[in-house]
Design an enzyme around this catalytic site. Structure first.
Site, PDB file in Angstrom:
ATOM      1  N   THR A   1       0.263   4.228  -2.645  1.00 33.60           N
ATOM      2  CA  THR A   1      -0.036   5.629  -2.313  1.00 33.60           C
ATOM      3  C   THR A   1       0.997   6.570  -2.911  1.00 33.60           C
ATOM      4  O   THR A   1       0.654   7.683  -3.329  1.00 33.60           O
ATOM      5  CB  THR A   1      -0.119   5.846  -0.794  1.00 33.60           C
ATOM      6  OG1 THR A   1       1.129   5.492  -0.178  1.00 33.60           O
ATOM      7  CG2 THR A   1      -1.254   5.039  -0.184  1.00 33.60           C
ATOM      8  N   LYS A   2       2.257   6.148  -2.982  1.00 35.60           N
ATOM      9  CA  LYS A   2       3.264   7.025  -3.582  1.00 35.60           C
ATOM     10  C   LYS A   2       3.072   7.142  -5.091  1.00 35.60           C
ATOM     11  O   LYS A   2       3.290   8.214  -5.674  1.00 35.60           O
ATOM     12  CB  LYS A   2       4.669   6.509  -3.257  1.00 35.60           C
ATOM     13  CG  LYS A   2       5.019   6.558  -1.775  1.00 35.60           C
ATOM     14  CD  LYS A   2       4.923   7.964  -1.191  1.00 35.60           C
ATOM     15  CE  LYS A   2       6.119   8.810  -1.545  1.00 35.60           C
ATOM     16  NZ  LYS A   2       6.070  10.140  -0.872  1.00 35.60           N
TER      17      LYS A   2
ATOM     18  N   LEU B   1       0.837  -1.202   0.000  1.00 34.91           N
ATOM     19  CA  LEU B   1       0.000   0.000   0.000  1.00 34.91           C
ATOM     20  C   LEU B   1       0.867   1.245   0.000  1.00 34.91           C
ATOM     21  O   LEU B   1       0.504   2.271  -0.589  1.00 34.91           O
ATOM     22  CB  LEU B   1      -0.936  -0.003   1.204  1.00 34.91           C
ATOM     23  CG  LEU B   1      -1.937   1.158   1.215  1.00 34.91           C
ATOM     24  CD1 LEU B   1      -2.893   1.059   0.033  1.00 34.91           C
ATOM     25  CD2 LEU B   1      -2.713   1.196   2.517  1.00 34.91           C
ATOM     26  N   TYR B   2       2.008   1.184   0.671  1.00 32.31           N
ATOM     27  CA  TYR B   2       2.936   2.323   0.631  1.00 32.31           C
ATOM     28  C   TYR B   2       3.270   2.688  -0.806  1.00 32.31           C
ATOM     29  O   TYR B   2       3.164   3.845  -1.223  1.00 32.31           O
ATOM     30  CB  TYR B   2       4.211   1.979   1.399  1.00 32.31           C
ATOM     31  CG  TYR B   2       5.345   2.948   1.171  1.00 32.31           C
ATOM     32  CD1 TYR B   2       5.234   4.282   1.548  1.00 32.31           C
ATOM     33  CD2 TYR B   2       6.539   2.523   0.574  1.00 32.31           C
ATOM     34  CE1 TYR B   2       6.279   5.177   1.337  1.00 32.31           C
ATOM     35  CE2 TYR B   2       7.582   3.409   0.362  1.00 32.31           C
ATOM     36  CZ  TYR B   2       7.447   4.729   0.740  1.00 32.31           C
ATOM     37  OH  TYR B   2       8.480   5.611   0.529  1.00 32.31           O
ATOM     38  N   ALA B   3       3.667   1.690  -1.603  1.00 33.09           N
ATOM     39  CA  ALA B   3       4.005   1.944  -3.004  1.00 33.09           C
ATOM     40  C   ALA B   3       2.804   2.479  -3.770  1.00 33.09           C
ATOM     41  O   ALA B   3       2.929   3.395  -4.594  1.00 33.09           O
ATOM     42  CB  ALA B   3       4.520   0.664  -3.651  1.00 33.09           C
TER      43      ALA B   3
END
Length: 332
Positions: free
Chosen positions: A155-156, A151-153
């Site tokens: 959102t970025k 999810l980090y990737a």
């Protein structure tokens, strides 16, 4: 110039602000001081910046659009550097809402606040994680990034896409910098170098995922700062018939890899820490973590083309500098 910087108490933000102040610029910092890691470290960074007369700071979250709008109007910056984010691949499994709120909502609020200002250039921090399941190495800026593994990737990558839309709709020159595994003094305690150094010095085992069969393009913080300083006065143009790699054909927008260009195996990375600390690591071998990728590797030809600079700090010298700082900071 006057630079508005989000995430000014963060790892990259602190080092970049210090360099900009030393170069004679004024910096207005914004940081939410979130407790994702030791806030005392963040406050220590800000305190050192506050010793400079051209540094001023605000403490609030970017989700607070009213305070953000007011701060942007008051600063009237020449350049905006957006570094604030909820970082960390693994933590996104535990607290996904923090990533959507800080990264997606926060980025939207910032760009909405500065779209009407006479900003010359917006630098948007992105990450090598956006390459996700990509296997064509080294990674180039024109590769598809449609399969994020965390999810980090995700959102970025969403931040990049939001940035492109604002660049197109509001003629807002923007560069999204995809950072590759940044490390060095004053680094984040959640990152491998910090955790490994702490455990090795303390005689504790370190968790080694995928049996150490992983590689990262480790990029020393001073190289990140030098790349950013050189990119700041070089905003992208407004598209073109044959845009450069990573540049938009319809907007003043581009993406640029910022990495060392030399992936290092995890076992070699551990070896560098062992040499710097003078102690052997006790390894606890574990399977691959969800959301992790086996290899990151930056093609930095575009960065060199734009700035004449290519990161070149060796891993051992960078790790040595970190361990020296760590021993001093923790009085070990």
């Amino acid at each position: 110039m006057h630079i508005l910087m989000t995430g000014s108490a963060g790892f990259i933000g602190y080092h970049l602000a210090r360099r900009l102040l030393a170069d004679g610029h004024a910096v207005t910092g914004i940081d939410g001081m979130t407790p994702y890691y030791d806030v005392a470290l963040k406050r220590a960074r800000h305190a050192r910046l506050a010793a400079h007369p051209e540094f001023s700071a605000h403490e609030f979250m970017l989700e607070d659009h009213a305070r953000l709008d007011a701060a942007c109007r008051a600063a009237r910056p020449d350049i905006v550097v957006h570094l604030a984010a909820q970082a960390g691949v693994r933590y996104s499994l535990d607290n996904p809402s923090a990533y959507v709120s800080a990264n997606v909502v926060g980025t939207h609020n910032l760009l909405n606040a500065v779209k009407a200002l006479p900003v010359r250039h917006v630098i948007l921090a992105s990450t090598s994680s956006v390459y996700g399941a990509g296997t064509d190495c080294p990674f180039t800026e024109d590769q598809p990034c449609n399969h994020p593994l965390s999810l980090y990737a995700a959102t970025k990558k969403a931040c990049e896409d939001i940035g492109h839309s604002y660049a197109h709709l509001h003629d807002l020159p923007m560069t999204a910098c995809r950072f590759f595994t940044v490390y060095g003094p004053w680094g984040r305690p959640d990152m491998a170098l910090f955790r490994f150094t702490r455990n090795i010095l303390g005689g504790l085992p370190i968790d080694v995922y995928n049996g150490g069969d992983m590689a990262r393009d480790f990029t020393y913080i001073d190289d990140i700062v030098e790349a950013l300083v050189r990119l700041l006065p070089r905003p992208p143009g407004n598209g073109g018939a044959a845009p450069a790699r990573g540049a938009s054909p319809v907007a003043p927008y581009r993406v640029v890899n910022v990495g060392n260009g030399q992936p290092v195996g995890l076992r070699d990375f551990i070896g560098a820490i062992e040499r710097a600390t003078g102690r052997a690591a006790l390894c606890n071998n574990l399977p691959m973590q969800p959301g992790d990728v086996p290899t990151t590797w930056a093609d930095c030809a575009m960065l060199e083309h734009l700035t004449g600079f290519r990161p070149a700090t060796t891993l051992q010298s960078g790790v040595d500098a970190f361990v020296e700082w760590y021993r001093d900071w923790y009085d070990i």
